[in-house]
Write an enzyme that holds these catalytic residues in place. Sequence first.
Site, PDB file in Angstrom:
ATOM      1  N   SER A   1     -10.397  -0.832   6.324  1.00 55.99           N
ATOM      2  CA  SER A   1      -9.636  -0.498   4.962  1.00 55.99           C
ATOM      3  C   SER A   1      -8.822  -1.680   4.793  1.00 55.99           C
ATOM      4  CB  SER A   1      -8.458   0.622   5.342  1.00 55.99           C
ATOM      5  OG  SER A   1      -9.129   1.513   5.796  1.00 55.99           O
TER       6      SER A   1
ATOM      7  N   LYS B   1       0.783  -1.171  -0.022  1.00 53.53           N
ATOM      8  CA  LYS B   1       0.083  -0.022  -0.109  1.00 53.53           C
ATOM      9  C   LYS B   1       0.872   1.299  -0.129  1.00 53.53           C
ATOM     10  CE  LYS B   1      -4.148   1.791   2.873  1.00 53.53           C
ATOM     11  NZ  LYS B   1      -4.791   1.325   3.894  1.00 53.53           N
TER      12      LYS B   1
ATOM     13  N   SER C   1      -9.443   1.934   2.758  1.00 51.88           N
ATOM     14  CA  SER C   1      -8.444   2.593   1.788  1.00 51.88           C
ATOM     15  C   SER C   1      -7.230   1.754   1.082  1.00 51.88           C
ATOM     16  CB  SER C   1      -7.679   3.428   2.715  1.00 51.88           C
ATOM     17  OG  SER C   1      -7.010   2.939   3.815  1.00 51.88           O
TER      18      SER C   1
END
Length: 530
Positions: free
Chosen positions: A223, A124, A199
């Site tokens: 997320s 990420k 996210s």
Amino acid sequence: MNGYSVKPGVGTASRRTFLAGVAAACTVTATRGFAQTATPVPPPPEGGKWYRSASEQVADLAARRVSAVELLDQSIARIDGLDRHINAVVVRDFDRARRAAIAADQALARGERRPLLGLPMTVKESYNIAGLPTTWGIPVFKDWQPAEDAVVVERLKAAGAVIIGKTNVPVALADWQTTNPIYGTTNNPYDIERTPGGSSGGSAAALAAGYVALEAGSDIGGSLRTPAHYCGVFAHKPTYGVAPRRGQSFPGRPSLPSEGDGLAVVGPMARSAQDIALAFDVIAGPDDQREGVAWRLVLPRPRHRTLRDFRVLLIDSHPLCPTAEVIRNALALLADRLGKDGATVARQSPLLPDLAEATRNYMRLLGPIMNLGRPPEYYERMRSLAATLGADNQSLDAIYVRSANLGWRDWEAASNVRSRLQRQWATLFRQWDVVLCPVMPTVAFKHDHTESSTRRLDVDGQSQPYVNNIVWAGLATAAQLPATVAPIGRTDTGLPIGVQIIGPYLEDLTPIQFAQLLERAYGGFVPPVL
């Protein structure tokens, strides 16, 4: 290419308002498919190489059936061929990855063996990697680069992983969609008109598209879990504190060892539950600059090794938000399968904490974290807005607004409620091994980049506040419990449906094991048509 490249975006970002922060706070051959959903099937032979598991690739590398450079080339070719439509891998580090792959092949030739030696993967964008930007999608940090890797990245590299780039995130990691002004919008591989989640949306999209077999994400309000559900992959939200977050921190700030905020975690994502176990074993353990000075992690073994031995509590309704019928039906079919296979399954228990109280208290704990670091005038606006709300308004939006100026006494009261609820969960887990519930109220929804305060959640035609997306994620997060997401089916239009498997405190291996058993018995990841 020299160093890294930043991929231009394919979409535009929505403007942020005071509610933007809460928004994120946010290949297995099937033996039996789930009725009323698409029956899982193995990937087509031509595309099989894109969907081999991390464990299979590591075994191939160790047996010298494939080289690390060949696997890297496959990943790069896949990204180059598809990512203009998906936009998942937004920071690319292919040159350094090639050097790492060459070094991995040399190590393998010498007989070295490490858990991930030679395996290409992405992480990420919010993870610090020396020499690459960490922006969290915030334009002012576009050129900021950390001096050192995050602890999780260090551990992945030490295990032999070849990090080829970073995947997209929403602004400030604050949405269940993945879009920002720097990198643009990430699309769901199952339907590019829909969100991949957030996210860790770029992470899930990269897995589902067959770019890589492993990813590292983070979670404070779903997320990790939301993108896994929306993109049909696996994810694990660890027990709070089990994996170190140092270096997965707001850009521009020093990466200091810390106890953290009591909610946010980092964890693995993959296309198979076995790979979740593999990656979790690599990244878990105390920070050597803090708790690791004195203790080592020894997690309890999984409670059971077969589905029939599990005691399963399944819940599919939440008092604060409806859940889509297609999700409830998929869970009901799962319960039926488990019961027929000998597991003990119940749909209610007097031991279950009050879900409304737990979710509202979670929002009281979450709000101060998401509101941190704003200018003074922001807090004055929030104070004025809170004054207009009636005392009886206990909606999640209202609680979030009040939490911007939450005092210590009120926060401590919320923390005490959390402790009481944690005790209730512990009591429940003496009778039950896992709790199954939805990941989100709906399957992946269409992109909506309007002002976040005006967005609405549509649940089977019922209009709900957008923030209500958080109700199912908050249960495990607030109580600091482990939760694994596994795909259990698809809608008749092919959208993935996942199940959230909540486990007992510090017993992460139990929900991970349960996910592995589900995958073996009923099937798991089903590739999208690309």
